[in-house]
Design a protein around this motif. Structure first.
Motif, PDB file in Angstrom:
ATOM      1  N   GLY A 178       0.537  -1.089  -0.128  1.00 45.55           N
ATOM      2  CA  GLY A 178      -0.298  -0.184   0.075  1.00 45.55           C
ATOM      3  C   GLY A 178       0.548   1.244   0.424  1.00 45.55           C
ATOM      4  N   LYS A 179       2.012   1.399   1.567  1.00 45.65           N
ATOM      5  CA  LYS A 179       2.877   2.287   0.307  1.00 45.65           C
ATOM      6  C   LYS A 179       3.622   2.601  -0.692  1.00 45.65           C
ATOM      7  CE  LYS A 179       4.232   1.293   5.336  1.00 45.65           C
ATOM      8  NZ  LYS A 179       4.802   2.087   6.296  1.00 45.65           N
ATOM      9  N   THR A 180       4.016   1.544  -0.483  1.00 46.19           N
ATOM     10  CA  THR A 180       4.702   1.704  -2.151  1.00 46.19           C
ATOM     11  C   THR A 180       3.647   2.149  -3.618  1.00 46.19           C
ATOM     12  OG1 THR A 180       5.403  -0.334  -1.936  1.00 46.19           O
ATOM     13  CG2 THR A 180       5.775   0.109  -3.735  1.00 46.19           C
ATOM     14  N   GLU A 181       2.605   1.615  -3.548  1.00 51.78           N
ATOM     15  CA  GLU A 181       1.921   1.865  -4.060  1.00 51.78           C
ATOM     16  C   GLU A 181       1.387   3.861  -4.330  1.00 51.78           C
ATOM     17  OE1 GLU A 181       0.535   1.314  -6.861  1.00 51.78           O
ATOM     18  OE2 GLU A 181       1.804  -0.556  -6.755  1.00 51.78           O
ATOM     19  N   LYS A 182       0.902   3.742  -2.946  1.00 55.47           N
ATOM     20  CA  LYS A 182       1.192   5.708  -2.636  1.00 55.47           C
ATOM     21  C   LYS A 182       2.376   6.479  -3.157  1.00 55.47           C
ATOM     22  CE  LYS A 182      -0.541   5.764   1.869  1.00 55.47           C
ATOM     23  NZ  LYS A 182      -0.508   6.738   2.961  1.00 55.47           N
ATOM     24  N   LEU A 183       3.867   6.422  -2.426  1.00 50.82           N
ATOM     25  CA  LEU A 183       4.921   6.350  -3.363  1.00 50.82           C
ATOM     26  C   LEU A 183       4.811   6.721  -4.308  1.00 50.82           C
ATOM     27  CD1 LEU A 183       7.279   7.174  -2.458  1.00 50.82           C
ATOM     28  CD2 LEU A 183       8.728   5.589  -2.615  1.00 50.82           C
ATOM     29  N   ALA A 233       9.280   3.465  10.325  1.00 45.68           N
ATOM     30  CA  ALA A 233       9.062   4.108   8.126  1.00 45.68           C
ATOM     31  C   ALA A 233       7.929   2.825   8.559  1.00 45.68           C
ATOM     32  CB  ALA A 233      10.118   3.327   7.700  1.00 45.68           C
ATOM     33  N   ARG A 234       8.648   1.791   9.535  1.00 42.74           N
ATOM     34  CA  ARG A 234       7.239   0.649   9.358  1.00 42.74           C
ATOM     35  C   ARG A 234       5.866   1.250  10.146  1.00 42.74           C
ATOM     36  NH1 ARG A 234      10.604  -3.750  10.916  1.00 42.74           N
ATOM     37  NH2 ARG A 234      10.671  -4.230   8.590  1.00 42.74           N
ATOM     38  N   GLN A 235       5.911   1.707  11.135  1.00 46.53           N
ATOM     39  CA  GLN A 235       5.413   1.731  12.596  1.00 46.53           C
ATOM     40  C   GLN A 235       3.678   3.249  11.650  1.00 46.53           C
ATOM     41  OE1 GLN A 235       6.868   2.614  16.266  1.00 46.53           O
ATOM     42  NE2 GLN A 235       8.275   1.220  15.853  1.00 46.53           N
ATOM     43  N   SER A 236       4.868   4.098  10.587  1.00 45.87           N
ATOM     44  CA  SER A 236       4.248   4.961   9.887  1.00 45.87           C
ATOM     45  C   SER A 236       3.723   5.177   8.699  1.00 45.87           C
ATOM     46  CB  SER A 236       5.479   6.145  10.027  1.00 45.87           C
ATOM     47  OG  SER A 236       4.668   7.016   8.744  1.00 45.87           O
ATOM     48  N   GLU A 237       2.204   6.198   7.763  1.00 47.24           N
ATOM     49  CA  GLU A 237       1.777   5.319   6.762  1.00 47.24           C
ATOM     50  C   GLU A 237       2.436   6.265   5.914  1.00 47.24           C
ATOM     51  OE1 GLU A 237      -0.921   3.438   6.199  1.00 47.24           O
ATOM     52  OE2 GLU A 237      -0.193   2.610   8.188  1.00 47.24           O
ATOM     53  N   VAL A 238       3.245   7.028   6.372  1.00 45.92           N
ATOM     54  CA  VAL A 238       3.957   7.899   4.990  1.00 45.92           C
ATOM     55  C   VAL A 238       5.289   6.767   4.850  1.00 45.92           C
ATOM     56  CG1 VAL A 238       5.723  10.038   4.946  1.00 45.92           C
ATOM     57  CG2 VAL A 238       3.473   9.905   6.400  1.00 45.92           C
ATOM     58  N   PRO A 239       4.775   7.144   3.092  1.00 50.90           N
ATOM     59  CA  PRO A 239       6.365   6.006   2.557  1.00 50.90           C
ATOM     60  C   PRO A 239       7.830   6.071   2.307  1.00 50.90           C
ATOM     61  CG  PRO A 239       5.048   7.391   0.643  1.00 50.90           C
ATOM     62  CD  PRO A 239       4.365   7.402   2.093  1.00 50.90           C
ATOM     63  N   LEU A 240       8.529   5.750   2.720  1.00 48.83           N
ATOM     64  CA  LEU A 240       9.026   6.113   3.146  1.00 48.83           C
ATOM     65  C   LEU A 240      10.513   5.729   1.217  1.00 48.83           C
ATOM     66  CD1 LEU A 240      12.482   7.087   4.033  1.00 48.83           C
ATOM     67  CD2 LEU A 240      12.480   4.728   4.606  1.00 48.83           C
ATOM     68  N   PHE A 259      12.326  11.900  10.999  1.00 49.12           N
ATOM     69  CA  PHE A 259      11.029  11.375  10.618  1.00 49.12           C
ATOM     70  C   PHE A 259       9.338  10.906  11.222  1.00 49.12           C
ATOM     71  CE2 PHE A 259       9.843   7.571   7.788  1.00 49.12           C
ATOM     72  CZ  PHE A 259       8.485   7.458   8.178  1.00 49.12           C
ATOM     73  N   GLU A 260       9.731  11.808  12.731  1.00 43.91           N
ATOM     74  CA  GLU A 260       8.759  11.528  13.277  1.00 43.91           C
ATOM     75  C   GLU A 260       8.234  13.388  12.838  1.00 43.91           C
ATOM     76  OE1 GLU A 260       6.868  11.944  17.964  1.00 43.91           O
ATOM     77  OE2 GLU A 260       8.730  11.333  17.138  1.00 43.91           O
ATOM     78  N   ALA A 261       8.941  14.141  13.280  1.00 35.58           N
ATOM     79  CA  ALA A 261       8.834  15.345  13.059  1.00 35.58           C
ATOM     80  C   ALA A 261       8.664  15.635  11.397  1.00 35.58           C
ATOM     81  CB  ALA A 261      10.385  16.279  12.834  1.00 35.58           C
ATOM     82  N   ALA A 262       9.733  14.750  10.196  1.00 35.38           N
ATOM     83  CA  ALA A 262       8.629  15.151   9.141  1.00 35.38           C
ATOM     84  C   ALA A 262       7.013  15.336   9.305  1.00 35.38           C
ATOM     85  CB  ALA A 262       9.563  15.351   8.538  1.00 35.38           C
ATOM     86  N   GLU A 263       6.898  14.053   9.597  1.00 38.70           N
ATOM     87  CA  GLU A 263       5.591  13.321   9.168  1.00 38.70           C
ATOM     88  C   GLU A 263       4.781  13.989  10.199  1.00 38.70           C
ATOM     89  OE1 GLU A 263       2.976   9.149  10.489  1.00 38.70           O
ATOM     90  OE2 GLU A 263       4.873   9.699  11.685  1.00 38.70           O
ATOM     91  N   LYS A 264       4.998  14.830  11.176  1.00 41.22           N
ATOM     92  CA  LYS A 264       4.267  16.329  12.239  1.00 41.22           C
ATOM     93  C   LYS A 264       3.835  16.993  11.029  1.00 41.22           C
ATOM     94  CE  LYS A 264       4.422  13.994  16.876  1.00 41.22           C
ATOM     95  NZ  LYS A 264       5.004  14.584  17.723  1.00 41.22           N
ATOM     96  N   ALA A 265       4.537  17.333  10.427  1.00 42.25           N
ATOM     97  CA  ALA A 265       5.188  18.922   9.801  1.00 42.25           C
ATOM     98  C   ALA A 265       4.263  18.234   8.282  1.00 42.25           C
ATOM     99  CB  ALA A 265       6.428  18.701   9.424  1.00 42.25           C
ATOM    100  N   GLY A 266       3.439  17.785   8.488  1.00 43.09           N
ATOM    101  CA  GLY A 266       2.333  17.551   7.338  1.00 43.09           C
ATOM    102  C   GLY A 266       3.535  16.149   5.979  1.00 43.09           C
ATOM    103  N   SER A 267       4.162  16.155   6.169  1.00 45.01           N
ATOM    104  CA  SER A 267       5.110  15.980   4.342  1.00 45.01           C
ATOM    105  C   SER A 267       4.540  14.188   4.060  1.00 45.01           C
ATOM    106  CB  SER A 267       6.324  15.049   4.847  1.00 45.01           C
ATOM    107  OG  SER A 267       7.221  15.849   5.392  1.00 45.01           O
ATOM    108  N   THR A 268       4.311  14.336   2.889  1.00 45.42           N
ATOM    109  CA  THR A 268       3.563  13.163   2.226  1.00 45.42           C
ATOM    110  C   THR A 268       4.845  12.042   1.395  1.00 45.42           C
ATOM    111  OG1 THR A 268       3.214  14.487  -0.123  1.00 45.42           O
ATOM    112  CG2 THR A 268       2.256  14.406   1.260  1.00 45.42           C
ATOM    113  N   PHE A 269       5.525  12.130   1.913  1.00 42.06           N
ATOM    114  CA  PHE A 269       6.687  11.659   1.368  1.00 42.06           C
ATOM    115  C   PHE A 269       7.886  11.844   1.988  1.00 42.06           C
ATOM    116  CE2 PHE A 269       7.234  14.299  -1.971  1.00 42.06           C
ATOM    117  CZ  PHE A 269       8.791  14.329  -2.226  1.00 42.06           C
TER     118      PHE A 269
END
Length: 212
Positions: free
Chosen positions: A3-8, A104-111, A80-90
Motif C-alpha cells: 500500500g505504501k509502495t503504491e502511494k509513493l 518507517a514501518r510504524q508510519s503511514e507515510v512512505p519512505l 522522521f517523526e518531525a517530518a511526518e508531523k509537519a505534513g510530509s506526504t513522503f
C-alpha cells in the motif's frame, strides 16, 4: 508495504523530476512551491538541512494547492517523526539504518530510502522496499551503472539523485528501472533569493517536458 509502495509511486509518477530544495528562509517556501507546481512539478522534496525546513514543509503542505510536500535528508527516527508531523506526504533518506526502517514501518507515510550498491538494494528488498533513491547518483556510477542493475535486480525502481542536470537527466530517464530523477537545478539559489518565480516556473516546465 504494498500500500505504501503504491502511494509513493503515485507521487513519484506525477513528474519526471522531483525538485530537491534547500530552503533557507521559510518566507520563500510557499511562492517557490507555487512556482514549481505552476510548471508541473507537484512533488517537492524539502531537505532537512536548514532550521527553516520543518516550517517550510508545513507551509507548503498547508498553503500550496496541488503540491505534495516531502521531506529529504531524513537521518534518524526523530527526523522522521518531525517530518511526518509537519505534513510530509513522503520521506526521503540518503541511506538507511535499522532504527529508520523501524520508524518507517510504524508510519503511514512512505519512505524512499537511499542505496548506492547492489548489496544495499538487496538488503532493502528484503525489507519489502521496491522503490529506492539511488544516491549520490553521478558520484556512485551514473546512469550506466544504474542501468546495469536493471536485469540482476529486476523489479526494483529508482529515483536517482545527486549531480543530475537537465542535460543528463534523459540518460537516467531512459533506463527501464528509473521512475523519475531528483534535481536541484530547477530552483537555483540565486533565483530563489531574487524571487524570480516566473523563471523557476520556466525551469520547472522545461523539466516537466522530460516526461518518459
Amino acid at each position: 508495504m504494498p500500500g505504501k509502495t503504491e502511494k509513493l509511486l503515485s507521487i513519484l509518477k506525477l513528474q519526471p523530476v522531483v525538485p530537491v530544495l534547500i530552503v533557507e528562509d521559510v518566507r520563500s517556501a510557499v511562492p517557490l512551491a507555487r512556482a514549481l507546481v505552476a510548471g508541473g512539478l507537484r512533488a517537492i522534496e524539502i531537505t532537512m538541512r536548514t532550521p527553516a525546513a520543518l516550517e517550510a514543509i508545513r507551509a507548503v503542505a498547508d498553503e500550496v494547492e496541488g503540491a505534495y510536500a516531502g521531506a529529504g535528508t531524513i537521518l534518524n527516527p526523530a527526523h522522521f517523526e518531525a517530518a511526518e508531523k509537519a505534513g510530509s506526504t513522503f520521506i526521503v533518506s540518503p541511506g538507511v539504518t535499522r532504527p529508520l526502517i523501524e520508524a518507517a514501518r510504524q508510519s503511514e507515510v512512505p519512505l524512499l530510502p537511499g542505496a548506492a550498491t547492489a548489496s544495499e538494494v538487496m538488503t532493502l528488498r528484503d525489507e519489502g522496499y521496491e522503490v529506492l533513491k539511488f544516491f549520490p547518483a553521478e558520484q556512485a556510477g551514473g546512469a550506466a551503472y544504474l542501468k546495469s542493475l536493471a536485469s540482476p535486480l529486476a523489479g526494483t525502481l529508482f529515483c536517482p539523485t545527486g549531480g543530475i542536470s537537465l542535460k543528463i537527466a534523459p540518460d537516467y530517464l531512459s533506463a527501464p528501472n528509473v521512475v523519475c530523477v531528483g534535481g536541484s537545478w530547477v530552483a537555483p539559489k540565486e533565483m530563489v533569493a531574487s524571487g524570480d518565480w516566473a523563471g523557476i516556473t520556466r525551469l520547472a516546465a522545461e523539466a516537466f517536458a522530460l516526461r518518459k
